[in-house]
Design a protein around this motif. Structure first.
Motif, PDB file in Angstrom:
ATOM      1  N   LEU A 141      30.622   7.772  -3.486  1.00  0.00           N
ATOM      2  CA  LEU A 141      29.598   6.792  -3.133  1.00  0.00           C
ATOM      3  C   LEU A 141      28.425   7.465  -2.410  1.00  0.00           C
ATOM      4  CD1 LEU A 141      28.770   3.847  -3.131  1.00  0.00           C
ATOM      5  CD2 LEU A 141      30.140   3.493  -1.073  1.00  0.00           C
ATOM      6  N   VAL A 142      28.726   8.471  -1.598  1.00  0.00           N
ATOM      7  CA  VAL A 142      27.667   9.202  -0.886  1.00  0.00           C
ATOM      8  C   VAL A 142      26.709   9.825  -1.900  1.00  0.00           C
ATOM      9  CG1 VAL A 142      27.261  11.318   0.448  1.00  0.00           C
ATOM     10  CG2 VAL A 142      28.887   9.620   1.277  1.00  0.00           C
ATOM     11  N   GLN A 143      27.250  10.441  -2.943  1.00  0.00           N
ATOM     12  CA  GLN A 143      26.396  11.054  -3.970  1.00  0.00           C
ATOM     13  C   GLN A 143      25.480  10.005  -4.581  1.00  0.00           C
ATOM     14  OE1 GLN A 143      26.113  14.251  -4.557  1.00  0.00           O
ATOM     15  NE2 GLN A 143      27.758  14.725  -3.117  1.00  0.00           N
ATOM     16  N   GLU A 144      26.047   8.858  -4.872  1.00  0.00           N
ATOM     17  CA  GLU A 144      25.275   7.787  -5.517  1.00  0.00           C
ATOM     18  C   GLU A 144      24.173   7.264  -4.588  1.00  0.00           C
ATOM     19  OE1 GLU A 144      27.779   4.535  -6.909  1.00  0.00           O
ATOM     20  OE2 GLU A 144      26.127   3.145  -6.500  1.00  0.00           O
ATOM     21  N   LEU A 145      24.521   6.989  -3.334  1.00  0.00           N
ATOM     22  CA  LEU A 145      23.544   6.388  -2.410  1.00  0.00           C
ATOM     23  C   LEU A 145      22.441   7.368  -2.047  1.00  0.00           C
ATOM     24  CD1 LEU A 145      25.923   4.357  -0.057  1.00  0.00           C
ATOM     25  CD2 LEU A 145      24.597   3.522  -2.023  1.00  0.00           C
ATOM     26  N   ALA A 146      22.794   8.653  -1.979  1.00  0.00           N
ATOM     27  CA  ALA A 146      21.794   9.656  -1.604  1.00  0.00           C
ATOM     28  C   ALA A 146      20.731   9.828  -2.692  1.00  0.00           C
ATOM     29  CB  ALA A 146      22.476  10.992  -1.320  1.00  0.00           C
ATOM     30  N   SER A 147      21.024   9.375  -3.892  1.00  0.00           N
ATOM     31  CA  SER A 147      20.038   9.493  -4.960  1.00  0.00           C
ATOM     32  C   SER A 147      19.064   8.311  -4.939  1.00  0.00           C
ATOM     33  CB  SER A 147      20.736   9.570  -6.323  1.00  0.00           C
ATOM     34  OG  SER A 147      21.298   8.313  -6.619  1.00  0.00           O
ATOM     35  N   ARG A 148      19.307   7.359  -4.027  1.00  0.00           N
ATOM     36  CA  ARG A 148      18.400   6.205  -3.918  1.00  0.00           C
ATOM     37  C   ARG A 148      17.547   6.357  -2.658  1.00  0.00           C
ATOM     38  NH1 ARG A 148      22.539   1.330  -4.372  1.00  0.00           N
ATOM     39  NH2 ARG A 148      20.647   0.126  -3.962  1.00  0.00           N
ATOM     40  N   GLN A 149      16.569   5.482  -2.482  1.00  0.00           N
ATOM     41  CA  GLN A 149      15.753   5.532  -1.264  1.00  0.00           C
ATOM     42  C   GLN A 149      15.485   4.126  -0.748  1.00  0.00           C
ATOM     43  OE1 GLN A 149      11.440   6.345  -2.118  1.00  0.00           O
ATOM     44  NE2 GLN A 149      12.265   7.546  -3.776  1.00  0.00           N
ATOM     45  N   GLY A 150      14.953   4.068   0.475  1.00  0.00           N
ATOM     46  CA  GLY A 150      14.662   2.772   1.080  1.00  0.00           C
ATOM     47  C   GLY A 150      15.913   2.007   1.469  1.00  0.00           C
ATOM     48  N   LEU A 151      16.974   2.733   1.784  1.00  0.00           N
ATOM     49  CA  LEU A 151      18.230   2.085   2.178  1.00  0.00           C
ATOM     50  C   LEU A 151      18.499   2.285   3.659  1.00  0.00           C
ATOM     51  CD1 LEU A 151      20.718   3.364  -0.594  1.00  0.00           C
ATOM     52  CD2 LEU A 151      19.425   1.223  -0.596  1.00  0.00           C
ATOM     53  N   VAL A 152      19.076   1.276   4.292  1.00  0.00           N
ATOM     54  CA  VAL A 152      19.776   1.490   5.558  1.00  0.00           C
ATOM     55  C   VAL A 152      21.252   1.514   5.177  1.00  0.00           C
ATOM     56  CG1 VAL A 152      20.419   0.541   7.791  1.00  0.00           C
ATOM     57  CG2 VAL A 152      18.042   0.407   7.038  1.00  0.00           C
ATOM     58  N   ILE A 153      21.905   2.645   5.451  1.00  0.00           N
ATOM     59  CA  ILE A 153      23.312   2.804   5.063  1.00  0.00           C
ATOM     60  C   ILE A 153      24.184   2.810   6.317  1.00  0.00           C
ATOM     61  CG2 ILE A 153      24.991   4.296   3.898  1.00  0.00           C
ATOM     62  CD1 ILE A 153      22.577   5.615   2.418  1.00  0.00           C
ATOM     63  N   ALA A 154      25.122   1.862   6.396  1.00  0.00           N
ATOM     64  CA  ALA A 154      26.140   1.906   7.467  1.00  0.00           C
ATOM     65  C   ALA A 154      27.343   2.620   6.869  1.00  0.00           C
ATOM     66  CB  ALA A 154      26.505   0.492   7.907  1.00  0.00           C
ATOM     67  N   THR A 155      27.743   3.732   7.472  1.00  0.00           N
ATOM     68  CA  THR A 155      28.866   4.491   6.906  1.00  0.00           C
ATOM     69  C   THR A 155      30.179   4.045   7.541  1.00  0.00           C
ATOM     70  OG1 THR A 155      29.079   6.292   8.531  1.00  0.00           O
ATOM     71  CG2 THR A 155      27.328   6.511   6.863  1.00  0.00           C
ATOM     72  N   GLY A 156      31.286   4.321   6.867  1.00  0.00           N
ATOM     73  CA  GLY A 156      32.585   4.216   7.519  1.00  0.00           C
ATOM     74  C   GLY A 156      32.643   5.278   8.617  1.00  0.00           C
ATOM     75  N   GLY A 157      33.433   5.010   9.665  1.00  0.00           N
ATOM     76  CA  GLY A 157      33.457   5.886  10.832  1.00  0.00           C
ATOM     77  C   GLY A 157      33.930   7.305  10.583  1.00  0.00           C
ATOM     78  N   GLY A 158      34.655   7.537   9.479  1.00  0.00           N
ATOM     79  CA  GLY A 158      35.170   8.882   9.224  1.00  0.00           C
ATOM     80  C   GLY A 158      34.396   9.626   8.144  1.00  0.00           C
ATOM     81  N   LEU A 159      33.393   8.984   7.601  1.00  0.00           N
ATOM     82  CA  LEU A 159      32.695   9.560   6.432  1.00  0.00           C
ATOM     83  C   LEU A 159      32.049  10.912   6.725  1.00  0.00           C
ATOM     84  CD1 LEU A 159      30.645   7.531   3.903  1.00  0.00           C
ATOM     85  CD2 LEU A 159      29.542   9.465   4.991  1.00  0.00           C
TER      86      LEU A 159
END
Ligand code: S3P
Length: 175
Positions: free
Chosen positions: A65-83
Motif C-alpha cells: 500500500l505504501v508503494q501505491e500511495l507514494a505514487s499519488r499526491q495531495g494526500l494526508v496519509i495516517a499510517t498504522g503505528g508500526g508501518l
C-alpha cells in the motif's frame, strides 16, 4: 500544482486518524488511513488478519500500500503505528512528502486505546501499559527521526495548528 503528501505517523492511539482527517479537510487534501484501507480491501479487521494469517501478512500488505500511495499526491496519509518500522516504507514515503510524528504519553495512549477494545492485536496483553512502554522504547529511535507534535492534553485545534506550523516551514536542504 504539485502537492506533496503529508504523512502522519506515530504510536497507536496518538490521534493519527482523527487529526489526519481534520488536517486533510483544512488543506483540501484527500485523507487516507492505511489500516482502514487495508481492512476495506481484505474485508476483515486488522485483528482478524493478525489472527488468521499473522503479523507478517499484514506487514506485506502495508508495504504494498505504501508503494501505491507514494505514487499519488495531495494526500494526508495516517499510517498504522508500526508501518515506519520498515525502512523501505520510510524511504518511499519520504520521497513522496513530509512525514510528521504524533506523540502522547503511555498513560494517555492506554486511555485512548481502551475506548476501542479488541482493535490492537499487539496490545492484547495482561499488562497493556507495560507493553505500550516496551514498544515505545523499542520504537523510539525510529519515531524520533521525524518532527514530533505532542497530542497529550492538547485540543484538536491546538494540534492542527502545531501541524500546520511544521508543514509551512520550508524543509531544510538535503531533507
Ligand atoms: C500497529 C498499529 C495499528 C495497526 C496494527 C499494528 C503497530 O495501527 O496498524 O494493529 O504495530 O503499532 P494504529 O497505530 O492506527 O493503531
Amino acid at each position: 500544482m504539485h502537492k506533496e503528501n503529508i504523512i502522519l505517523t506515530g504510536f497507536m492511539g496518538t490521534g493519527k486518524s482523527s487529526l489526519g482527517r481534520l488536517l486533510a479537510r483544512k488543506l483540501h487534501y484527500q485523507f487516507v488511513d492505511t489500516d482502514q484501507l487495508i481492512e476495506e480491501r481484505i474485508g476483515k479487521t486488522i485483528s482478524e488478519l493478525f489472527q488468521d494469517e499473522g503479523e507478517a501478512a499484514f506487514r506485506t500488505l502495508e508495504a504494498k500500500l505504501v508503494q501505491e500511495l507514494a505514487s499519488r499526491q495531495g494526500l494526508v496519509i495516517a499510517t498504522g503505528g508500526g508501518l515506519m518500522m520498515n525502512p523501505d516504507n520510510v524511504a518511499t514515503l519520504e520521497r513522496s512528502g513530509q512525514i510528521l510524528c504524533l506523540v502522547a504519553t503511555a498513560e494517555e495512549i492506554l486511555t485512548r486505546i481502551s475506548r476501542q477494545p479488541g482493535t490492537r492485536p499487539l496490545l492484547k496483553d495482561p499488562n497493556p501499559l507495560q507493553k505500550i512502554i516496551e514498544l515505545l522504547e523499542q520504537r523510539a529511535a525510529i519515531y524520533n527521526q521525524f518532527p514530533q507534535v505532542s497530542t497529550s492534553r492538547q485540543s484538536h485545534k491546538q494540534v492542527i495548528n502545531a501541524l500546520l506550523k511544521q508543514i509551512d516551514t520550508p524543509r531544510k536542504a538535503g531533507h
